[in-house]
Design a protein around this motif. Structure first.
Motif, PDB file in Angstrom:
ATOM      1  N   PRO A  31       0.828  -1.204   0.000  1.00 35.43           N
ATOM      2  CA  PRO A  31       0.000   0.000   0.000  1.00 35.43           C
ATOM      3  C   PRO A  31       0.860   1.251   0.000  1.00 35.43           C
ATOM      4  O   PRO A  31       1.978   1.250   0.480  1.00 35.43           O
ATOM      5  CB  PRO A  31      -0.791  -0.120   1.302  1.00 35.43           C
ATOM      6  CG  PRO A  31       0.086  -0.963   2.182  1.00 35.43           C
ATOM      7  CD  PRO A  31       0.820  -1.899   1.259  1.00 35.43           C
ATOM      8  N   SER A  32       0.309   2.327  -0.564  1.00 36.52           N
ATOM      9  CA  SER A  32       0.984   3.602  -0.450  1.00 36.52           C
ATOM     10  C   SER A  32       0.759   4.093   0.971  1.00 36.52           C
ATOM     11  O   SER A  32      -0.030   3.532   1.716  1.00 36.52           O
ATOM     12  CB  SER A  32       0.413   4.576  -1.471  1.00 36.52           C
ATOM     13  OG  SER A  32      -0.983   4.641  -1.327  1.00 36.52           O
ATOM     14  N   ARG A  33       1.461   5.143   1.346  1.00 36.94           N
ATOM     15  CA  ARG A  33       1.305   5.666   2.696  1.00 36.94           C
ATOM     16  C   ARG A  33      -0.103   6.194   2.888  1.00 36.94           C
ATOM     17  O   ARG A  33      -0.542   7.078   2.168  1.00 36.94           O
ATOM     18  CB  ARG A  33       2.287   6.795   2.934  1.00 36.94           C
ATOM     19  CG  ARG A  33       3.701   6.347   2.974  1.00 36.94           C
ATOM     20  CD  ARG A  33       4.582   7.508   3.293  1.00 36.94           C
ATOM     21  NE  ARG A  33       5.941   7.034   3.372  1.00 36.94           N
ATOM     22  CZ  ARG A  33       6.906   7.725   3.900  1.00 36.94           C
ATOM     23  NH1 ARG A  33       6.692   8.915   4.372  1.00 36.94           N
ATOM     24  NH2 ARG A  33       8.118   7.234   3.943  1.00 36.94           N
ATOM     25  N   GLY A  54       4.658  10.486  -0.957  1.00 34.95           N
ATOM     26  CA  GLY A  54       4.043   9.189  -1.170  1.00 34.95           C
ATOM     27  C   GLY A  54       2.710   8.995  -0.459  1.00 34.95           C
ATOM     28  O   GLY A  54       2.044   7.993  -0.656  1.00 34.95           O
ATOM     29  N   GLU A  55       2.321   9.950   0.357  1.00 35.98           N
ATOM     30  CA  GLU A  55       1.049   9.830   1.080  1.00 35.98           C
ATOM     31  C   GLU A  55      -0.132   9.971   0.124  1.00 35.98           C
ATOM     32  O   GLU A  55      -0.068  10.723  -0.843  1.00 35.98           O
ATOM     33  CB  GLU A  55       0.971  10.915   2.154  1.00 35.98           C
ATOM     34  CG  GLU A  55      -0.268  10.845   3.008  1.00 35.98           C
ATOM     35  CD  GLU A  55      -0.233  11.869   4.126  1.00 35.98           C
ATOM     36  OE1 GLU A  55       0.678  11.795   4.970  1.00 35.98           O
ATOM     37  OE2 GLU A  55      -1.103  12.739   4.132  1.00 35.98           O
ATOM     38  N   ARG A 119      -9.271  10.220  -4.454  1.00 35.01           N
ATOM     39  CA  ARG A 119      -7.896  10.037  -3.978  1.00 35.01           C
ATOM     40  C   ARG A 119      -7.082  11.277  -4.301  1.00 35.01           C
ATOM     41  O   ARG A 119      -7.081  11.745  -5.439  1.00 35.01           O
ATOM     42  CB  ARG A 119      -7.247   8.829  -4.631  1.00 35.01           C
ATOM     43  CG  ARG A 119      -7.767   7.529  -4.130  1.00 35.01           C
ATOM     44  CD  ARG A 119      -6.935   6.372  -4.627  1.00 35.01           C
ATOM     45  NE  ARG A 119      -7.595   5.136  -4.249  1.00 35.01           N
ATOM     46  CZ  ARG A 119      -7.682   4.080  -5.024  1.00 35.01           C
ATOM     47  NH1 ARG A 119      -7.122   4.080  -6.214  1.00 35.01           N
ATOM     48  NH2 ARG A 119      -8.314   3.007  -4.607  1.00 35.01           N
ATOM     49  N   VAL A 120      -6.362  11.759  -3.315  1.00 38.80           N
ATOM     50  CA  VAL A 120      -5.513  12.940  -3.456  1.00 38.80           C
ATOM     51  C   VAL A 120      -4.071  12.522  -3.207  1.00 38.80           C
ATOM     52  O   VAL A 120      -3.775  11.869  -2.211  1.00 38.80           O
ATOM     53  CB  VAL A 120      -5.923  14.035  -2.441  1.00 38.80           C
ATOM     54  CG1 VAL A 120      -4.953  15.196  -2.469  1.00 38.80           C
ATOM     55  CG2 VAL A 120      -7.344  14.498  -2.702  1.00 38.80           C
ATOM     56  N   ALA A 125       4.736  11.531  -6.362  1.00 38.82           N
ATOM     57  CA  ALA A 125       4.818  10.855  -5.060  1.00 38.82           C
ATOM     58  C   ALA A 125       6.118  11.178  -4.339  1.00 38.82           C
ATOM     59  O   ALA A 125       6.611  10.400  -3.536  1.00 38.82           O
ATOM     60  CB  ALA A 125       4.637   9.344  -5.210  1.00 38.82           C
ATOM     61  N   ASP A 126       6.680  12.367  -4.646  1.00 42.26           N
ATOM     62  CA  ASP A 126       7.947  12.740  -4.029  1.00 42.26           C
ATOM     63  C   ASP A 126       7.899  14.077  -3.296  1.00 42.26           C
ATOM     64  O   ASP A 126       8.922  14.570  -2.840  1.00 42.26           O
ATOM     65  CB  ASP A 126       9.055  12.764  -5.085  1.00 42.26           C
ATOM     66  CG  ASP A 126       8.741  13.689  -6.247  1.00 42.26           C
ATOM     67  OD1 ASP A 126       7.632  14.245  -6.305  1.00 42.26           O
ATOM     68  OD2 ASP A 126       9.617  13.850  -7.114  1.00 42.26           O
ATOM     69  N   ASP A 127       6.702  14.666  -3.184  1.00 38.80           N
ATOM     70  CA  ASP A 127       6.565  15.944  -2.483  1.00 38.80           C
ATOM     71  C   ASP A 127       5.404  15.873  -1.500  1.00 38.80           C
ATOM     72  O   ASP A 127       4.533  15.011  -1.582  1.00 38.80           O
ATOM     73  CB  ASP A 127       6.310  17.086  -3.472  1.00 38.80           C
ATOM     74  CG  ASP A 127       7.552  17.432  -4.267  1.00 38.80           C
ATOM     75  OD1 ASP A 127       8.628  17.584  -3.658  1.00 38.80           O
ATOM     76  OD2 ASP A 127       7.451  17.524  -5.500  1.00 38.80           O
TER      77      ASP A 127
END
Length: 134
Positions: A31-33, A54-55, A119-120, A125-127
């Motif tokens: 899963p993503s964060r 990554g959240e 989904r936001v 996925a790096d900031d």
């Protein structure tokens, strides 16, 4: 003249292939964060932030078949590249988009009555950073 069976000289590749496929499936299933989880209704605005790279924040709402939905995601942090996705009650992504500052779209007609998810996330996925979801 008889040639040796070429299959006898090949090393067994199936165990390696099975291991590689298992590893790929494991990585894709991670899963993503998890971030914010909240419920919205039509007309709501959520102000929040992606606290870490990554959240993924998720907002659910009850939709009725035929409803027209406008989703607008504005960033408050210049490093954030907002990405927003509308997810069907069966978990398939109906539509998604991203932008450098304002990601928005209108979904013409919800296909079924049920609980939808917005989904936001950050496109790369790096900031991390703040946003408003309307």
């Amino acid at each position: 003249m008889m040639l040796p069976d070429s299959r006898a000289r090949r090393p067994a590749r199936w165990p390696l292939l099975a291991a590689l496929l298992s590893a790929a499936l494991l990585v894709s299933a991670l899963p993503s964060r998890a971030g914010t989880r909240a419920t919205m209704t039509y007309g709501d605005t959520q102000v929040a932030d992606l606290a870490a790279a990554g959240e993924v924040d998720e907002y659910t709402f009850d939709g009725v078949a035929g409803d027209v939905v406008l989703i607008r995601l504005a960033e408050f942090t210049t490093s954030l590249e907002p990405r927003v996705a509308l997810v069907h009650p069966n978990a398939t992504v109906l539509q998604s988009t991203w932008s450098y500052d304002l990601a928005e779209f209108t979904y013409a007609s919800l296909p079924v009555t049920g609980t939808y998810t917005i989904r936001v996330s950050d496109f790369g996925a790096d900031d991390s950073g703040g946003y408003a979801l309307h």
